[in-house]
Design a protein around this motif. Structure first.
Motif, mmCIF file in Angstrom:
data_model
loop_
_atom_site.group_PDB
_atom_site.id
_atom_site.type_symbol
_atom_site.label_atom_id
_atom_site.label_comp_id
_atom_site.label_asym_id
_atom_site.label_seq_id
_atom_site.Cartn_x
_atom_site.Cartn_y
_atom_site.Cartn_z
ATOM 1 N N LYS A 149 0.814 -1.210 0.000
ATOM 2 C CA LYS A 149 0.000 0.000 0.000
ATOM 3 C C LYS A 149 0.851 1.265 0.000
ATOM 4 C CE LYS A 149 -3.829 -2.339 0.203
ATOM 5 N NZ LYS A 149 -4.717 -2.415 -0.991
ATOM 6 N N SER A 150 2.168 1.097 0.033
ATOM 7 C CA SER A 150 3.058 2.257 0.012
ATOM 8 C C SER A 150 3.300 2.687 -1.418
ATOM 9 C CB SER A 150 4.383 1.924 0.709
ATOM 10 O OG SER A 150 5.077 0.922 -0.003
ATOM 11 N N LEU A 151 3.989 3.808 -1.587
ATOM 12 C CA LEU A 151 4.272 4.323 -2.923
ATOM 13 C C LEU A 151 5.075 3.318 -3.740
ATOM 14 C CD1 LEU A 151 4.367 6.741 -4.936
ATOM 15 C CD2 LEU A 151 6.501 7.411 -3.812
ATOM 16 N N MET A 152 4.526 2.894 -4.876
ATOM 17 C CA MET A 152 5.211 1.993 -5.800
ATOM 18 C C MET A 152 5.294 2.675 -7.157
ATOM 19 S SD MET A 152 5.787 -0.401 -3.655
ATOM 20 C CE MET A 152 6.518 -1.688 -4.669
ATOM 21 N N LEU A 153 6.491 2.660 -7.754
ATOM 22 C CA LEU A 153 6.716 3.435 -8.976
ATOM 23 C C LEU A 153 6.808 2.619 -10.250
ATOM 24 C CD1 LEU A 153 9.172 6.212 -7.762
ATOM 25 C CD2 LEU A 153 6.685 6.198 -7.840
ATOM 26 N N ASP A 154 7.000 1.313 -10.152
ATOM 27 C CA ASP A 154 7.086 0.521 -11.373
ATOM 28 C C ASP A 154 6.624 -0.900 -11.083
ATOM 29 O OD1 ASP A 154 7.519 0.048 -14.035
ATOM 30 O OD2 ASP A 154 9.693 -0.036 -13.914
ATOM 31 N N VAL A 155 6.092 -1.555 -12.106
ATOM 32 C CA VAL A 155 5.674 -2.951 -11.998
ATOM 33 C C VAL A 155 5.865 -3.609 -13.360
ATOM 34 C CG1 VAL A 155 3.237 -2.369 -12.473
ATOM 35 C CG2 VAL A 155 3.823 -4.529 -11.316
ATOM 36 N N VAL A 156 6.470 -4.811 -13.370
ATOM 37 C CA VAL A 156 6.778 -5.520 -14.608
ATOM 38 C C VAL A 156 6.581 -7.012 -14.386
ATOM 39 C CG1 VAL A 156 8.458 -3.786 -15.339
ATOM 40 C CG2 VAL A 156 9.224 -5.793 -14.050
ATOM 41 N N HIS A 157 6.809 -7.778 -15.457
ATOM 42 C CA HIS A 157 6.769 -9.233 -15.379
ATOM 43 C C HIS A 157 8.178 -9.812 -15.367
ATOM 44 C CE1 HIS A 157 2.624 -10.788 -15.721
ATOM 45 N NE2 HIS A 157 2.362 -9.588 -16.235
ATOM 46 N N ALA A 158 8.350 -10.876 -14.580
ATOM 47 C CA ALA A 158 9.518 -11.737 -14.661
ATOM 48 C C ALA A 158 8.964 -13.115 -14.974
ATOM 49 C CB ALA A 158 10.293 -11.748 -13.346
ATOM 50 N N GLY A 159 8.792 -13.405 -16.258
ATOM 51 C CA GLY A 159 8.032 -14.590 -16.628
ATOM 52 C C GLY A 159 6.582 -14.382 -16.235
ATOM 53 N N ALA A 160 5.989 -15.347 -15.537
ATOM 54 C CA ALA A 160 4.620 -15.215 -15.059
ATOM 55 C C ALA A 160 4.533 -14.407 -13.773
ATOM 56 C CB ALA A 160 4.011 -16.598 -14.833
ATOM 57 N N ARG A 161 5.644 -14.207 -13.098
ATOM 58 C CA ARG A 161 5.666 -13.482 -11.823
ATOM 59 C C ARG A 161 5.595 -11.974 -12.054
ATOM 60 N NH1 ARG A 161 10.275 -15.281 -7.905
ATOM 61 N NH2 ARG A 161 8.654 -16.802 -7.357
ATOM 62 N N ILE A 193 6.582 -8.193 -10.529
ATOM 63 C CA ILE A 193 7.569 -7.550 -9.662
ATOM 64 C C ILE A 193 7.249 -6.056 -9.610
ATOM 65 C CG2 ILE A 193 10.000 -7.123 -9.203
ATOM 66 C CD1 ILE A 193 9.551 -10.040 -9.302
ATOM 67 N N ALA A 194 7.175 -5.488 -8.388
ATOM 68 C CA ALA A 194 6.921 -4.058 -8.220
ATOM 69 C C ALA A 194 7.988 -3.454 -7.325
ATOM 70 C CB ALA A 194 5.542 -3.830 -7.608
ATOM 71 N N VAL A 195 8.384 -2.198 -7.607
ATOM 72 C CA VAL A 195 9.404 -1.509 -6.812
ATOM 73 C C VAL A 195 8.903 -0.127 -6.432
ATOM 74 C CG1 VAL A 195 11.240 -2.744 -8.028
ATOM 75 C CG2 VAL A 195 10.599 -0.444 -8.785
ATOM 76 N N GLY A 196 9.460 0.403 -5.306
ATOM 77 C CA GLY A 196 9.028 1.727 -4.897
ATOM 78 C C GLY A 196 9.745 2.276 -3.686
ATOM 79 N N ASP A 197 8.977 2.904 -2.813
ATOM 80 C CA ASP A 197 9.508 3.662 -1.691
ATOM 81 C C ASP A 197 10.264 2.785 -0.698
ATOM 82 O OD1 ASP A 197 9.910 5.978 -0.253
ATOM 83 O OD2 ASP A 197 7.985 5.902 0.793
ATOM 84 N N ARG A 198 11.318 3.353 -0.084
ATOM 85 C CA ARG A 198 12.069 2.735 1.002
ATOM 86 C C ARG A 198 12.713 1.406 0.620
ATOM 87 N NH1 ARG A 198 7.901 3.988 6.067
ATOM 88 N NH2 ARG A 198 7.672 6.217 5.614
ATOM 89 N N GLY A 199 13.019 1.256 -0.652
ATOM 90 C CA GLY A 199 13.647 0.022 -1.104
ATOM 91 C C GLY A 199 12.714 -1.169 -1.185
ATOM 92 N N HIS A 200 11.427 -0.936 -1.133
ATOM 93 C CA HIS A 200 10.482 -2.052 -1.179
ATOM 94 C C HIS A 200 10.425 -2.661 -2.581
ATOM 95 C CE1 HIS A 200 8.091 -0.361 2.489
ATOM 96 N NE2 HIS A 200 9.120 -1.104 2.851
#
Length: 354
Positions: free
Chosen positions: A59-71, A73-80
């Motif tokens: 629920k925190s700030l997330m700036l990008d989301v992509v696929h790694a195969g079927a999985r 992956i999302a990245v964002g604030d505080r190294g999450h």
């Protein structure tokens, strides 16, 4: 001056490292070989500061989301960094050796991926995003990296503030400062990099700056673009030589000749022309293009970007990135975290991070 970039505001000196979080505009060096000057990959575990585990990470700030195969992956604030194996219904927090804001992530297959962010940090994963190592960090730059792209498991680029362009040919074991390959004397911030089918690589950035490479990034040509405002994203379409560039106030442009000429794409929302900034996009498997941005904007095209359908989410939460969920739905990342939506951007129920 300050320049709004997806999820952050990149400022000229002296306040570059102070970034606002999605308040108003969500849109975000020589030839020496670089290695991590602060923290080596094999540093003792006791010296590594990991991101804080939190049940609220999704629920925190997330700036990008992509696929790694079927999985997912999302990245964002505080190294999450989060990953999901059930099409975004639940999310698991990865073990990540940083607490810096991460701005972008890219996977070349189901195992090998890279994430970039503040302090010019570059992280890498070889197990589909479950664990990460720090490949590069440069605190002296006082600037973030804003996007990353890889051709394969060896060759890739990262771009960022003040004209930063880093290159690697060994999967990130060494990073070369390649900014001198660009004619960017004013050091305009480079906000995004993408590949264009049958053409090459394309970079967009501050003040409408554009650069293209037809030789895999060895040399770059500076272009006169159609817009003097900042561009936050670029995406290749399913057609050869065709791409879209987008940025402030709903400005969207389409080129069918690898950026030599451009045509504006008009976006009409329910209350008139769309004026929200556009920040991230994806090309779905069926050729549909989806671009997202401020004010909950979700726009989509089924005709290779000639026309778009505009939808504004009722919650008006700003969105920074989008990808396919894998079940016909979409996954949005931005203010308020990651969430599953229907193809038109409407909200679906979501479960918390594990």
């Amino acid at each position: 001056m300050s320049e709004p970039v997806m999820g952050v505001v990149v400022c000229r000196p002296p306040a570059l490292r102070r970034f606002a979080l999605l308040a108003t505009a969500l849109s975000l060096l020589g030839s020496a070989v670089l290695s991590a000057p602060v923290l080596a990959v094999d540093a003792p575990a006791s010296d590594i500061v990991f991101s804080v585990e939190s049940a609220k990470a999704s629920k925190s700030l997330m700036l990008d989301v992509v696929h790694a195969g079927a999985r997912l992956i999302a990245v964002g604030d505080r190294g999450h960094i989060l990953y999901s194996d059930d099409q975004g219904q639940t999310w698991t927090q990865a073990k990540v050796p940083t607490r810096a804001l991460l701005t972008s992530v890219f996977f070349v297959d189901d195992k090998h991926g890279w994430a970039v962010g503040h302090d010019a940090q570059i992280l890498a994963s070889q197990d589909g995003g479950v664990t990460w190592t720090k490949q590069f960090e440069d605190l002296t730059r006082e600037a973030p990296l804003l996007d990353v792209w890889f051709q394969d498991a060896n060759s890739g680029f990262a771009v960022g503030a003040y004209g930063a362009l880093l290159a690697t040919t060994d999967g990130g074991k060494h990073w070369e400062d390649a900014s001198d390959r660009l004619d960017n004397e004013d050091q305009y911030h480079l906000n995004a990099i993408a590949s264009v089918k049958d053409a090459g690589l394309f970079i967009v950035g501050e003040q409408g700056s554009m650069f293209r490479s037809a030789d895999g990034g060895e040399t770059w040509e500076k272009l006169e673009g159609p817009y003097e405002g900042s561009l936050f994203g670029v995406i290749g379409t399913a057609q050869p030589n065709t791409l879209l560039a987008y940025g402030l106030r709903g400005n969207l442009f389409r080129s069918t000749d690898f950026g030599s000429t451009w045509e504006p794409v008009e976006l009409q929302a329910a209350r008139g022309a769309l004026e929200f900034g556009l920040s991230g996009g994806t090309l779905l498997a069926d050729g549909t293009i989806v671009i997202v941005g401020n004010g909950g904007s979700v726009i989509s095209s089924k005709d290779d970007g000639e026309t778009f359908t505009v939808f504004n989410r009722p919650d008006r939460i700003s969105v920074s990135a989008v990808t396919a969920a894998g079940n016909g739905n979409l996954i949005l990342a931005g203010q308020g975290g990651v969430r599953a939506t229907s193809p038109n951007g409407a909200e679906l129920s979501a479960k918390p991070v594990k």
